[in-house]
Design a protein around this motif. Structure first.
Motif, mmCIF file in Angstrom:
data_model
loop_
_atom_site.group_PDB
_atom_site.id
_atom_site.type_symbol
_atom_site.label_atom_id
_atom_site.label_comp_id
_atom_site.label_asym_id
_atom_site.label_seq_id
_atom_site.Cartn_x
_atom_site.Cartn_y
_atom_site.Cartn_z
ATOM 1 N N ASP A 128 7.677 40.588 29.506
ATOM 2 C CA ASP A 128 8.108 41.926 29.102
ATOM 3 C C ASP A 128 9.271 41.865 28.118
ATOM 4 O O ASP A 128 9.339 42.657 27.161
ATOM 5 C CB ASP A 128 8.505 42.749 30.327
ATOM 6 N N GLU A 129 10.185 40.941 28.322
ATOM 7 C CA GLU A 129 11.311 40.814 27.387
ATOM 8 C C GLU A 129 10.828 40.382 25.999
ATOM 9 O O GLU A 129 11.314 40.872 24.972
ATOM 10 C CB GLU A 129 12.331 39.814 27.940
ATOM 11 N N ASP A 132 9.176 43.392 24.442
ATOM 12 C CA ASP A 132 10.204 44.336 23.972
ATOM 13 C C ASP A 132 10.725 43.923 22.599
ATOM 14 O O ASP A 132 10.935 44.769 21.717
ATOM 15 C CB ASP A 132 11.374 44.386 24.963
ATOM 16 N N VAL A 135 8.268 44.701 19.681
ATOM 17 C CA VAL A 135 8.158 46.101 19.275
ATOM 18 C C VAL A 135 9.095 46.401 18.113
ATOM 19 O O VAL A 135 8.796 47.239 17.242
ATOM 20 C CB VAL A 135 8.464 47.040 20.470
ATOM 21 N N ARG A 374 0.582 47.264 28.628
ATOM 22 C CA ARG A 374 1.648 47.982 27.939
ATOM 23 C C ARG A 374 1.174 48.576 26.606
ATOM 24 O O ARG A 374 1.663 49.623 26.188
ATOM 25 C CB ARG A 374 2.825 47.039 27.691
#
Length: 405
Positions: A128-129, A132, A135, A374
């Protein structure tokens, strides 16, 4: 292709083969399943392409993975003495019985599925990091920004490496990926020395303090399972090379496959429990391993009706075995998540079956699942035909995987 003259003597080493190997491998399986390959620096190797022949070769003790046997052959062919570094010469992948047996027993308890499963929350956090961070970029590259760093950081976490050292681990991993014993520049040797010094200090600290990580488990194992400091160091190197490269190639390949197979991706997203059950078919289809680590014959060996002399390099084409029509008769070139028992050879077979196979599956499953959960509308930023693979004898990584999130 209508005849053997359609292939050059360097057939497996060409860029055309790297980009689209499967038609060539289908031809070779049919016409000459154990085939010679000329090497650019002189000499030759023998390529095994059929599943049953490959399985027999992987289990045959006359095809040696002993790194000293390999270096003796390289020394003879190059005309100069080459010696394997201790960091490479003392782990499971590069030794044979009788030494291999106690090493395998000592390490197996530390590479359990339970340990891999326990890392799931941490792997999800790292994934997830990384997502992030992607993005924030213009056109994210899922190779350099996701598939490559995720295994390195996860394996560093597994070994108890402080987060502050992860950037160095990424740099060392990239250097080790290109290591060649015949390189004379000294740059790669310097990276090995840096990593070796770091690992030696880390091992010394784990000896004093312990912890819940893999290195601590190896260092503080029961006496009958305890490795020497050199063997622990060498195991760390094996994780940094084979573990990272294989898993990075697998992560990129699986994500690419699901980007180009929207129906199968939709099936997985609709039934999350299917992710784990579908991993072996995805791995078979992707074939993140081009070829098994090379073997050297210690005496003449017959494979596929061909007698390979003693002292010859043997390359087992995992990509070919994973598409073998005899083993996978129902459209082997098709991604079928309901395929019955997709028994691929991507993690090897026999005593050298990969100890970290379950860990690689966990990392890959989480990487693909978190990306598509996601960003369900993620799509390729280029035509699939424009994707290119790096030329590599062992793994099959994509050069880049640009997407729109």
């Amino acid at each position: 292709m209508t005849g053997t003259r359609a292939l050059s003597k360097f057939w497996m080493l060409t860029n055309d083969f790297t980009q689209n190997p499967f038609p060539v491998l289908e031809y070779v399986r049919r016409e000459s399943p154990v085939r010679e390959l000329s090497m650019p620096g002189g000499g030759r190797a023998w390529v095994v392409t059929r599943y049953e022949d490959a399985k027999a070769a992987l289990a045959d003790p006359r095809l040696s993975r002993d790194i000293h046997v390999h270096f003796r052959l390289m020394s003879e062919r190059s005309g100069r003495l080459l010696t394997p570094p201790a960091e490479e010469a003392n782990h499971l992948a590069n030794v044979e019985p009788p030494r291999h047996t106690p090493l395998r027993r000592a390490i197996s308890f530390a590479f359990t599925p339970r340990r891999a499963e326990a890392l799931r929350p941490k792997v999800e956090q790292i994934a997830d990091e990384l997502l992030d961070a992607l993005v924030a970029g213009p056109v994210p590259d899922l190779i350099t920004g996701y598939a490559d760093p995720l295994p390195v950081i996860t394996i560093a976490e597994l070994m108890g490496v402080p987060a502050s050292a992860w950037p160095d681990f990424l740099r060392w991993s990239a250097a080790l990926r290109n290591y060649s014993p015949t390189d004379g520049s000294g740059v790669l040797d310097a990276n090995i020395q840096e990593l070796s010094s770091f690992m030696a200090e880390l091992i010394a600290r784990k000896e004093r303090e312990g912890g819940e990580d893999l290195l601590s488990a190896l260092i503080h194992a029961a006496p009958e399972r305890r490795l020497t400091p050199t063997e622990i160091l060498s195991t760390g190197f094996a994780l940094m090379t084979g573990g990272n490269d294989t898993t990075a190639s697998l992560v990129g390949g699986v994500i690419s496959a699901l980007l180009t197979h929207p129906a199968q991706r939709a099936e997985l997203l609709a039934s999350p429990a299917r992710w784990g059950k579908s991993m072996d078919e995805l791995i078979r289809y992707v074939s993140p391993i081009s070829n098994a680590l090379q073997r050297v014959t210690t005496e003449p060996v017959e494979l596929g009706g061909v007698t390979i002399p003693s002292g010859e390099v043997v390359i087992i084409s995992v990509m070919s075995t994973n598409r073998d029509e005899e083993q996978f008769p129902d459209h082997p070139d098709r991604l079928d998540l309901d395929r019955h028992k997709p028994a691929h050879l991507s993690f090897g077979f026999g005593i050298h079956y990969c100890s970290g196979a379950h860990m690689a599956k966990v990392i890959t499953e989480i990487a693909a699942r978190r990306l598509f959960e996601r960003f369900p509308d993620v799509r390729l930023a280029v035509d699939p035909a424009e994707l290119r693979y790096q030329q590599n004898v062992v793994v099959r990584p994509l050069e880049a995987l640009p997407v729109f999130l």
